[in-house]
Design an enzyme around this catalytic site. Structure first.
Site, short mmCIF file in Angstrom:
data_model
loop_
_atom_site.label_atom_id
_atom_site.label_comp_id
_atom_site.label_asym_id
_atom_site.label_seq_id
_atom_site.Cartn_x
_atom_site.Cartn_y
_atom_site.Cartn_z
CG HIS A 183 -0.32 0.27 2.51
ND1 HIS A 183 0.20 -0.73 3.30
CD2 HIS A 183 -0.08 1.43 3.18
CE1 HIS A 183 0.71 -0.20 4.41
NE2 HIS A 183 0.56 1.11 4.35
CD GLU A 243 -2.04 3.72 5.98
OE1 GLU A 243 -1.85 4.43 6.98
OE2 GLU A 243 -1.26 2.80 5.66
CD GLU A 257 1.94 9.90 -14.87
OE1 GLU A 257 2.34 9.86 -16.05
OE2 GLU A 257 2.66 9.61 -13.90
#
Length: 123
Positions: A7, A56, A117
């Site tokens: 994560h 997260e 992006e």
């Protein structure tokens, strides 16, 4: 020994606003959550429903000032099959912060100004 991505973390000021943004803009949904017994922090993990990678979102109750993101040179990247439809959606949301037509990419920013992006899926 093999290491695998798990994560990535962004600290946010308004957890509900951020969660709503990530679902509306990128289709990310909550997959799990951890909360401090005293309510001082919350960790919410968002997933795309396709990969195991999670974003997260960390919320700290006592944090009131925006996070210093420096020159915002770091970002997460997402691929999308229908790049033109994604661009139109993000344009309507008003969250496109930078476009690079020569490279065929653009960036959106979340409520805390983290950049994300958007890259067309390679065919």
């Amino acid at each position: 020994m093999k290491f695998v991505f798990n994560h990535y973390n962004y600290n946010v000021l308004d957890l509900e606003k951020s969660m709503a943004f990530y679902e509306a803009a990128l289709g990310l949904k909550e997959v799990r959550r951890k909360e401090a017994p005293d309510g001082s922090w919350k960790l919410v993990y968002l997933g795309d429903g396709v990969t195991d990678f999670q974003l997260e979102l960390t919320w700290l109750r006592d944090r009131k000032e925006p996070y210093n993101l420096g020159e915002n040179e770091f970002h997460l990247a997402f691929t999308v099959a229908d790049y033109d439809a994604a661009h139109e959606k993000h344009k309507e949301m008003g969250c496109i912060c930078f476009e690079n037509p020569e490279m065929g990419i653009y960036f959106i920013n979340d409520p805390d100004n983290y950049w994300l992006e958007i890259v067309p899926e390679k065919k």
